[in-house]
Design a protein around this motif. Structure first.
Motif, PDB file in Angstrom:
ATOM      1  N   LEU A 140      46.624 -29.102   4.987  1.00 31.03           N
ATOM      2  CA  LEU A 140      47.469 -29.986   5.216  1.00 31.03           C
ATOM      3  C   LEU A 140      46.932 -31.409   5.124  1.00 31.03           C
ATOM      4  O   LEU A 140      47.645 -32.202   4.345  1.00 31.03           O
ATOM      5  CB  LEU A 140      48.490 -29.904   6.521  1.00 31.03           C
ATOM      6  CG  LEU A 140      49.600 -30.592   6.796  1.00 31.03           C
ATOM      7  CD1 LEU A 140      50.550 -30.391   5.688  1.00 31.03           C
ATOM      8  CD2 LEU A 140      50.147 -30.440   8.238  1.00 31.03           C
ATOM      9  N   THR A 141      46.144 -31.664   5.830  1.00 35.12           N
ATOM     10  CA  THR A 141      45.251 -32.901   6.117  1.00 35.12           C
ATOM     11  C   THR A 141      43.992 -32.931   5.818  1.00 35.12           C
ATOM     12  O   THR A 141      42.956 -31.953   6.436  1.00 35.12           O
ATOM     13  CB  THR A 141      45.392 -33.406   7.377  1.00 35.12           C
ATOM     14  OG1 THR A 141      46.982 -33.436   7.693  1.00 35.12           O
ATOM     15  CG2 THR A 141      45.257 -34.991   7.546  1.00 35.12           C
ATOM     16  N   PRO A 142      43.292 -33.823   4.805  1.00 33.86           N
ATOM     17  CA  PRO A 142      41.956 -33.647   4.687  1.00 33.86           C
ATOM     18  C   PRO A 142      41.094 -34.418   5.651  1.00 33.86           C
ATOM     19  O   PRO A 142      40.485 -35.401   5.290  1.00 33.86           O
ATOM     20  CB  PRO A 142      41.780 -34.350   3.102  1.00 33.86           C
ATOM     21  CG  PRO A 142      43.104 -35.330   3.288  1.00 33.86           C
ATOM     22  CD  PRO A 142      44.042 -34.602   3.941  1.00 33.86           C
ATOM     23  N   THR A 143      40.818 -33.802   6.721  1.00 33.36           N
ATOM     24  CA  THR A 143      40.038 -34.513   7.831  1.00 33.36           C
ATOM     25  C   THR A 143      38.537 -34.013   7.931  1.00 33.36           C
ATOM     26  O   THR A 143      38.243 -33.400   7.002  1.00 33.36           O
ATOM     27  CB  THR A 143      40.787 -33.761   9.119  1.00 33.36           C
ATOM     28  OG1 THR A 143      40.253 -32.419   9.139  1.00 33.36           O
ATOM     29  CG2 THR A 143      42.095 -34.068   9.195  1.00 33.36           C
ATOM     30  N   LEU A 144      37.922 -34.758   8.605  1.00 35.66           N
ATOM     31  CA  LEU A 144      36.364 -34.322   8.663  1.00 35.66           C
ATOM     32  C   LEU A 144      36.222 -33.232   9.006  1.00 35.66           C
ATOM     33  O   LEU A 144      35.296 -32.411   8.571  1.00 35.66           O
ATOM     34  CB  LEU A 144      35.913 -35.447   9.741  1.00 35.66           C
ATOM     35  CG  LEU A 144      34.227 -35.285   9.900  1.00 35.66           C
ATOM     36  CD1 LEU A 144      33.623 -35.537   8.551  1.00 35.66           C
ATOM     37  CD2 LEU A 144      33.746 -36.278  10.884  1.00 35.66           C
ATOM     38  N   ALA A 145      37.080 -32.288   9.918  1.00 38.35           N
ATOM     39  CA  ALA A 145      36.901 -31.053  10.141  1.00 38.35           C
ATOM     40  C   ALA A 145      36.930 -30.070   8.918  1.00 38.35           C
ATOM     41  O   ALA A 145      36.381 -29.163   8.805  1.00 38.35           O
ATOM     42  CB  ALA A 145      37.854 -30.727  11.257  1.00 38.35           C
ATOM     43  N   VAL A 146      37.894 -30.346   8.306  1.00 37.15           N
ATOM     44  CA  VAL A 146      38.004 -29.516   6.889  1.00 37.15           C
ATOM     45  C   VAL A 146      36.944 -29.782   5.889  1.00 37.15           C
ATOM     46  O   VAL A 146      36.566 -28.809   5.254  1.00 37.15           O
ATOM     47  CB  VAL A 146      39.511 -29.928   6.166  1.00 37.15           C
ATOM     48  CG1 VAL A 146      39.724 -29.166   5.047  1.00 37.15           C
ATOM     49  CG2 VAL A 146      40.654 -29.536   7.123  1.00 37.15           C
ATOM     50  N   MET A 147      36.495 -31.105   5.852  1.00 35.10           N
ATOM     51  CA  MET A 147      35.231 -31.244   5.148  1.00 35.10           C
ATOM     52  C   MET A 147      34.032 -30.487   5.642  1.00 35.10           C
ATOM     53  O   MET A 147      33.619 -29.731   4.679  1.00 35.10           O
ATOM     54  CB  MET A 147      34.935 -32.741   4.960  1.00 35.10           C
ATOM     55  CG  MET A 147      33.833 -33.165   3.934  1.00 35.10           C
ATOM     56  SD  MET A 147      33.777 -32.467   2.279  1.00 35.10           S
ATOM     57  CE  MET A 147      35.042 -33.527   1.556  1.00 35.10           C
ATOM     58  N   ASN A 148      33.889 -30.416   6.638  1.00 34.53           N
ATOM     59  CA  ASN A 148      32.780 -29.699   7.449  1.00 34.53           C
ATOM     60  C   ASN A 148      33.218 -28.096   7.167  1.00 34.53           C
ATOM     61  O   ASN A 148      32.127 -27.341   7.183  1.00 34.53           O
ATOM     62  CB  ASN A 148      32.558 -30.031   8.780  1.00 34.53           C
ATOM     63  CG  ASN A 148      32.061 -31.322   9.001  1.00 34.53           C
ATOM     64  OD1 ASN A 148      31.144 -31.824   8.153  1.00 34.53           O
ATOM     65  ND2 ASN A 148      32.470 -32.078   9.989  1.00 34.53           N
ATOM     66  N   GLU A 149      34.346 -27.759   7.244  1.00 36.27           N
ATOM     67  CA  GLU A 149      34.494 -26.390   6.821  1.00 36.27           C
ATOM     68  C   GLU A 149      34.130 -25.826   5.327  1.00 36.27           C
ATOM     69  O   GLU A 149      33.662 -25.008   5.361  1.00 36.27           O
ATOM     70  CB  GLU A 149      36.219 -26.189   7.218  1.00 36.27           C
ATOM     71  CG  GLU A 149      36.629 -24.780   6.937  1.00 36.27           C
ATOM     72  CD  GLU A 149      38.166 -24.665   6.922  1.00 36.27           C
ATOM     73  OE1 GLU A 149      38.453 -23.407   7.132  1.00 36.27           O
ATOM     74  OE2 GLU A 149      38.830 -25.331   6.916  1.00 36.27           O
ATOM     75  N   ALA A 150      34.599 -26.711   4.527  1.00 38.40           N
ATOM     76  CA  ALA A 150      34.278 -26.570   3.156  1.00 38.40           C
ATOM     77  C   ALA A 150      32.562 -26.584   2.933  1.00 38.40           C
ATOM     78  O   ALA A 150      32.222 -25.715   2.205  1.00 38.40           O
ATOM     79  CB  ALA A 150      34.732 -27.828   2.060  1.00 38.40           C
ATOM     80  N   ILE A 151      32.025 -27.372   3.558  1.00 36.90           N
ATOM     81  CA  ILE A 151      30.806 -27.294   3.612  1.00 36.90           C
ATOM     82  C   ILE A 151      29.915 -26.109   4.260  1.00 36.90           C
ATOM     83  O   ILE A 151      29.036 -25.566   3.522  1.00 36.90           O
ATOM     84  CB  ILE A 151      29.988 -28.672   4.143  1.00 36.90           C
ATOM     85  CG1 ILE A 151      30.420 -29.673   3.546  1.00 36.90           C
ATOM     86  CG2 ILE A 151      28.358 -28.476   4.419  1.00 36.90           C
ATOM     87  CD1 ILE A 151      30.165 -31.111   4.197  1.00 36.90           C
ATOM     88  N   ALA A 152      30.476 -25.799   5.058  1.00 36.26           N
ATOM     89  CA  ALA A 152      30.031 -24.368   5.696  1.00 36.26           C
ATOM     90  C   ALA A 152      30.517 -23.309   5.000  1.00 36.26           C
ATOM     91  O   ALA A 152      29.408 -22.209   4.723  1.00 36.26           O
ATOM     92  CB  ALA A 152      30.854 -24.203   7.045  1.00 36.26           C
ATOM     93  N   ILE A 153      31.560 -23.223   4.271  1.00 36.42           N
ATOM     94  CA  ILE A 153      31.694 -22.079   3.222  1.00 36.42           C
ATOM     95  C   ILE A 153      30.692 -22.233   2.115  1.00 36.42           C
ATOM     96  O   ILE A 153      30.321 -21.068   1.543  1.00 36.42           O
ATOM     97  CB  ILE A 153      33.017 -22.290   2.613  1.00 36.42           C
ATOM     98  CG1 ILE A 153      34.211 -22.130   3.751  1.00 36.42           C
ATOM     99  CG2 ILE A 153      33.361 -21.459   1.249  1.00 36.42           C
ATOM    100  CD1 ILE A 153      35.678 -22.572   3.396  1.00 36.42           C
ATOM    101  N   GLN A 154      30.187 -23.325   1.668  1.00 36.33           N
ATOM    102  CA  GLN A 154      29.155 -23.418   0.714  1.00 36.33           C
ATOM    103  C   GLN A 154      27.869 -22.691   1.163  1.00 36.33           C
ATOM    104  O   GLN A 154      27.372 -22.136   0.546  1.00 36.33           O
ATOM    105  CB  GLN A 154      28.946 -24.994   0.535  1.00 36.33           C
ATOM    106  CG  GLN A 154      29.958 -25.701  -0.671  1.00 36.33           C
ATOM    107  CD  GLN A 154      29.365 -26.856  -1.033  1.00 36.33           C
ATOM    108  OE1 GLN A 154      28.643 -27.463  -0.303  1.00 36.33           O
ATOM    109  NE2 GLN A 154      30.035 -27.445  -2.009  1.00 36.33           N
ATOM    110  N   LYS A 155      27.700 -22.931   2.460  1.00 38.52           N
ATOM    111  CA  LYS A 155      26.310 -22.561   2.935  1.00 38.52           C
ATOM    112  C   LYS A 155      26.338 -20.903   3.305  1.00 38.52           C
ATOM    113  O   LYS A 155      25.398 -20.050   3.005  1.00 38.52           O
ATOM    114  CB  LYS A 155      26.269 -23.090   4.413  1.00 38.52           C
ATOM    115  CG  LYS A 155      25.629 -24.316   4.434  1.00 38.52           C
ATOM    116  CD  LYS A 155      25.447 -25.297   5.677  1.00 38.52           C
ATOM    117  CE  LYS A 155      25.088 -26.489   5.554  1.00 38.52           C
ATOM    118  NZ  LYS A 155      25.165 -27.170   6.925  1.00 38.52           N
ATOM    119  N   TYR A 156      27.687 -20.417   3.273  1.00 41.16           N
ATOM    120  CA  TYR A 156      27.861 -18.949   3.095  1.00 41.16           C
ATOM    121  C   TYR A 156      27.661 -18.402   1.961  1.00 41.16           C
ATOM    122  O   TYR A 156      28.136 -17.075   1.616  1.00 41.16           O
ATOM    123  CB  TYR A 156      29.174 -18.422   3.881  1.00 41.16           C
ATOM    124  CG  TYR A 156      29.004 -18.579   5.309  1.00 41.16           C
ATOM    125  CD1 TYR A 156      28.241 -17.443   5.889  1.00 41.16           C
ATOM    126  CD2 TYR A 156      29.592 -19.502   6.316  1.00 41.16           C
ATOM    127  CE1 TYR A 156      28.156 -17.374   7.384  1.00 41.16           C
ATOM    128  CE2 TYR A 156      29.439 -19.577   7.511  1.00 41.16           C
ATOM    129  CZ  TYR A 156      28.991 -18.294   8.346  1.00 41.16           C
ATOM    130  OH  TYR A 156      28.700 -18.504   9.460  1.00 41.16           O
TER     131      TYR A 156
END
Length: 267
Positions: free
Chosen positions: A44-60
């Motif tokens: 819904l909203t591109p927050t810092l938390a969502v960006m960090n979530e995306a980065i964590a998904i990359q690490k997985y």
């Protein structure tokens, strides 16, 4: 499906030309991913938390490259990018991890399977039409008839259950057993459309972000106003978008788990 092809498909359904003049839809940050296979996190909203979530998904091990959001990251002209600024940090992380951000906001509000249309579908509204038409078959909000009339209390229970919202605010009423058959809905901030909703012969208007005097305005217009919260009324359309993207040859797409309601109630 490459990112460029996904965006082409989306814009054939939800044109950026349909956004309001004050809005900023489309690419917010494009980090050179257009020719990559699309791996998408919808929020819904591109927050810092969502960006960090995306980065964590990359690490997985999932090379995610696109955050697809409803709310714009950049709405007003940027005057500076300085250390410690939230927009600066999100932008830095986006380019460092090659994660782009695309937004569909007021254009997505108007379309079939957009924010308000999905809200109307959740309540099974029949003969649904826009409250405020803008173009052919497009417009803000939806108004239609329930499959069968319900008491106000029954409808509140259904809204609460379907939208998974913690609290509902509603107009003062002494009759929870009043029968409701015609309902207007508008996902997100719809308080400015109370007068238009009242003209549709709706008995109840479901939206969010309503203030004290807007509840008074609605009462005086003979319209029951229900505020279910911004997150609860728009998040379902994000989920629908995920379902539509999964029907395409997209390599990976999921709904963000770090989107936040930002409202908490005590107790």
């Amino acid at each position: 499906m490459k990112v460029v092809d996904l965006i082409t498909w989306f814009e054939s359904w939800v044109s950026p030309a349909w956004q309001e003049d004050w809005d900023n839809c489309g690419w917010q940050i494009e980090t050179g991913v257009l020719q990559l296979e699309a791996r998408v996190l919808v929020c819904l909203t591109p927050t810092l938390a969502v960006m960090n979530e995306a980065i964590a998904i990359q690490k997985y091990g999932v090379p995610i490259n696109l955050i697809f959001a409803h709310h714009p990251l950049i709405l007003h002209p940027i005057k500076s990018l300085c250390s410690g600024n939230l927009l600066t940090e999100i932008s830095r992380l986006a380019f460092a991890h090659k994660i782009s951000i695309y937004t569909a906001h007021t254009n997505f509000d108007k379309v079939i399977d957009g924010t308000s249309d999905v809200l109307g579908q959740i309540l099974s509204l029949q003969g649904s039409v826009p409250i405020i038409p803008t173009q052919e078959d497009l417009g803000y909000g939806r108004v239609g008839d329930l499959p069968h009339s319900m008491t106000f209390q029954e409808l509140l229970i259904k809204i609460h259950s379907k939208l998974h919202t913690s609290k509902l605010l509603f107009s003062p009423t002494t009759d929870l057993q009043q029968k409701i058959s015609r309902v207007a809905v508008l996902g997100g901030s719809g308080a400015s459309f109370i007068s238009e909703a009242a003209k549709t012969s709706a008995q109840l208007y479901l939206t969010s972000d309503c203030k004290f005097h807007q509840f008074q305005e609605s009462r005086d217009a003979g319209l029951i106003l229900v505020d279910a919260g911004h997150f609860a009324t728009e998040r379902p359309a994000c989920n629908r978008l995920v379902q539509k993207l999964k029907s395409l040859p997209v390599d990976w797409v999921e709904l963000s788990q770090k989107d936040e309601d930002f409202r908490h109630f005590y107790p």
